[in-house]
Design a protein around this motif. Sequence first.
Motif, PDB file in Angstrom:
ATOM      1  N   VAL A  86       1.210  -1.270  -0.346  1.00  0.00           N
ATOM      2  CA  VAL A  86       0.115  -0.368  -0.025  1.00  0.00           C
ATOM      3  C   VAL A  86       0.720   1.468   0.023  1.00  0.00           C
ATOM      4  O   VAL A  86       0.842   2.180  -0.489  1.00  0.00           O
ATOM      5  N   LEU A  87       1.750   1.838   0.602  1.00  0.00           N
ATOM      6  CA  LEU A  87       2.930   2.406   0.815  1.00  0.00           C
ATOM      7  C   LEU A  87       3.885   2.626  -0.291  1.00  0.00           C
ATOM      8  O   LEU A  87       3.886   3.637  -1.257  1.00  0.00           O
ATOM      9  N   ASP A  88       4.522   1.423  -1.202  1.00  0.00           N
ATOM     10  CA  ASP A  88       4.949   1.294  -1.982  1.00  0.00           C
ATOM     11  C   ASP A  88       3.429   1.990  -3.276  1.00  0.00           C
ATOM     12  O   ASP A  88       4.232   2.899  -4.295  1.00  0.00           O
ATOM     13  N   ALA A  89       2.238   1.555  -3.411  1.00  0.00           N
ATOM     14  CA  ALA A  89       1.403   2.253  -4.545  1.00  0.00           C
ATOM     15  C   ALA A  89       1.045   3.563  -3.909  1.00  0.00           C
ATOM     16  O   ALA A  89       1.066   4.353  -5.278  1.00  0.00           O
ATOM     17  N   LEU A  90       1.031   4.451  -2.660  1.00  0.00           N
ATOM     18  CA  LEU A  90       1.325   5.467  -2.572  1.00  0.00           C
ATOM     19  C   LEU A  90       2.437   5.718  -3.139  1.00  0.00           C
ATOM     20  O   LEU A  90       2.091   7.328  -3.948  1.00  0.00           O
ATOM     21  N   ALA A  91       3.040   6.106  -2.942  1.00  0.00           N
ATOM     22  CA  ALA A  91       4.871   6.783  -3.624  1.00  0.00           C
ATOM     23  C   ALA A  91       4.222   6.789  -5.129  1.00  0.00           C
ATOM     24  O   ALA A  91       5.170   7.495  -5.772  1.00  0.00           O
ATOM     25  N   SER A 104       8.133   5.288   8.705  1.00  0.00           N
ATOM     26  CA  SER A 104       7.277   5.379   7.974  1.00  0.00           C
ATOM     27  C   SER A 104       7.665   7.240   7.368  1.00  0.00           C
ATOM     28  O   SER A 104       7.532   7.000   6.050  1.00  0.00           O
ATOM     29  N   VAL A 105       7.038   7.734   7.985  1.00  0.00           N
ATOM     30  CA  VAL A 105       7.522   8.606   7.958  1.00  0.00           C
ATOM     31  C   VAL A 105       8.371   9.292   6.729  1.00  0.00           C
ATOM     32  O   VAL A 105       8.497  10.230   6.088  1.00  0.00           O
ATOM     33  N   ASP A 106       9.568   9.181   7.985  1.00  0.00           N
ATOM     34  CA  ASP A 106      11.034   9.515   6.814  1.00  0.00           C
ATOM     35  C   ASP A 106      10.789   8.942   5.663  1.00  0.00           C
ATOM     36  O   ASP A 106      11.504   9.513   4.699  1.00  0.00           O
ATOM     37  N   TRP A 107      10.741   7.355   5.697  1.00  0.00           N
ATOM     38  CA  TRP A 107      10.878   6.802   4.152  1.00  0.00           C
ATOM     39  C   TRP A 107       9.607   7.818   2.702  1.00  0.00           C
ATOM     40  O   TRP A 107      10.068   7.879   2.546  1.00  0.00           O
ATOM     41  N   LEU A 108       8.664   8.330   3.282  1.00  0.00           N
ATOM     42  CA  LEU A 108       7.339   8.822   2.522  1.00  0.00           C
ATOM     43  C   LEU A 108       7.874  10.476   2.442  1.00  0.00           C
ATOM     44  O   LEU A 108       7.127  10.625   1.146  1.00  0.00           O
ATOM     45  N   ARG A 109       9.068  10.961   3.152  1.00  0.00           N
ATOM     46  CA  ARG A 109       9.036  12.456   3.157  1.00  0.00           C
ATOM     47  C   ARG A 109      10.082  12.763   1.926  1.00  0.00           C
ATOM     48  O   ARG A 109      10.090  13.662   1.511  1.00  0.00           O
ATOM     49  N   ILE A 154       4.666  13.694  -2.104  1.00  0.00           N
ATOM     50  CA  ILE A 154       3.905  13.252  -0.344  1.00  0.00           C
ATOM     51  C   ILE A 154       5.012  14.910   0.224  1.00  0.00           C
ATOM     52  O   ILE A 154       5.829  15.177   0.876  1.00  0.00           O
ATOM     53  N   THR A 155       3.037  15.575   0.563  1.00  0.00           N
ATOM     54  CA  THR A 155       3.318  16.653   2.095  1.00  0.00           C
ATOM     55  C   THR A 155       2.740  15.615   3.506  1.00  0.00           C
ATOM     56  O   THR A 155       1.789  15.229   3.686  1.00  0.00           O
ATOM     57  N   ILE A 156       3.109  16.017   4.224  1.00  0.00           N
ATOM     58  CA  ILE A 156       2.834  15.504   6.377  1.00  0.00           C
ATOM     59  C   ILE A 156       2.927  16.646   6.714  1.00  0.00           C
ATOM     60  O   ILE A 156       3.621  17.066   6.491  1.00  0.00           O
ATOM     61  N   ARG A 157       1.462  16.855   7.106  1.00  0.00           N
ATOM     62  CA  ARG A 157       1.696  17.755   7.960  1.00  0.00           C
ATOM     63  C   ARG A 157       1.085  16.896   9.240  1.00  0.00           C
ATOM     64  O   ARG A 157       0.834  16.104   9.166  1.00  0.00           O
ATOM     65  N   VAL A 158       1.540  18.012  10.664  1.00  0.00           N
ATOM     66  CA  VAL A 158       1.128  17.035  11.840  1.00  0.00           C
ATOM     67  C   VAL A 158      -0.024  17.966  12.319  1.00  0.00           C
ATOM     68  O   VAL A 158       0.286  19.057  12.348  1.00  0.00           O
ATOM     69  N   LEU A 159      -1.234  17.770  12.728  1.00  0.00           N
ATOM     70  CA  LEU A 159      -2.127  18.639  13.835  1.00  0.00           C
ATOM     71  C   LEU A 159      -1.595  18.422  15.291  1.00  0.00           C
ATOM     72  O   LEU A 159      -2.279  16.899  15.556  1.00  0.00           O
TER      73      LEU A 159
END
Length: 414
Positions: free
Chosen positions: A81-86, A110-115, A120-125
């Motif tokens: 799933v993460l590979d497909a997202l990337a 996982s976050v370090d790999w995705l970033r 791919i943009t990651i935000r923290v709420l």
Amino acid sequence: MPRVLAGLACMLAVAPVAARPNLPPSHFQIVESVPEATIYGEPGVPRTQPVWLQMIRQASQRIDIAAFYISDQPGSPLKPVLDALAARARAGVPVRILMDQSFFKDSADSVDWLRQVPNITIRVLPVDTLTGGVLHAKYMVVDGRSVFVGSQNWDWRALSQIHEIGARIDNHRFAQTFDAAFDFDWQLAAKPDLPKAAREGVEPPPFAPVTEQDPVLLDAGGNDPLTAFPAFSPPSLMPRWVTAEQPALVRMIEASRHVLRIQVMTLSALRHYGPRGWWPELDTALRDAAARGVQVRIIVADWALHEPMQSYLQSLAALPNITVKFSHLPPSPRGFIPYARVEHAKYAVADDDSVYIGTGNWEWSYFNNTVDASVFVHGAAPAKTLIAIFDRDWNGPYVTTIKTGQHYPPPRTH
């Protein structure tokens, strides 16, 4: 009182999701995660990983994900799933992932790999700072047309070691409404100014949102259309024009007349998080339903057996017309797995035509200071499917009926 309540909807696929590459514009599926080596798994109901993979691989415009946390391990069912997202991100599809602050450190690998992946943009709420809660929602919106929402965390265990229930809804206006809720929190993550967000949250959207008062009609096939609407928690972290989750759920319970089935990991009117005290709204609705003759059947996870929750559940079980059971799954054949082998679903079925599928447990904090989301559906087809899933557990080998005056030891969780 509108019976338009419970919004899941239409065309419960009887074939695996991979066999239906071109979904109709208004489509609904119930999706189940099945722990290996258990009796779970309703025939014809698609499984979570194939549904996620199909949604991601078909994305051409954008993917928005709200995730409590992300937990993967080599060779796990989450890795594809993460590979497909990337892969979609590398192909030019923007991916936005909104995550919780409190558990962010648990997602570090996982976050370090995705970033490192372009687009791919990651935000923290910082929900804990804003309201004292967490971002507990688990949903995905693809191309502004398709939504997945349910109990499934972005955790490898949620795909193969935990019982989960979710829903996929393909409808443009429904997806727009979810995306608007996502955008509200996405902007808040960039600038955590709650008073400013509250002012902006009253501004009307540029489209007609799907609400309890204005649900979307979904094609169920034949002559059985369904109505559906999304709902969100908490009100302070959502636009003012979306439907609030807690009052909608209370109204669904109040409208029940014969049988109310509830399957949720934990349930209590005692406030364990946030200000201490009593949560009367849901508790009163459940007791009132039983008092007017509704057969209330509740399955909780064995994780709910800690005190004082166990005593609260016994107080419900002491009433006429309420039966409470707890589910204890057998261990995995591979041995003990921390934070797994548990009943994690969060859904309810009222009578034979109203359904709720959510992301939060049934406690005060999940509706009042924590970010969660759900779908309500009114229609016979999804209710029939969820009743079959519920009854498989209710009559199966994993449940024990809670009786007053007895003590049930909580399980090992980690």
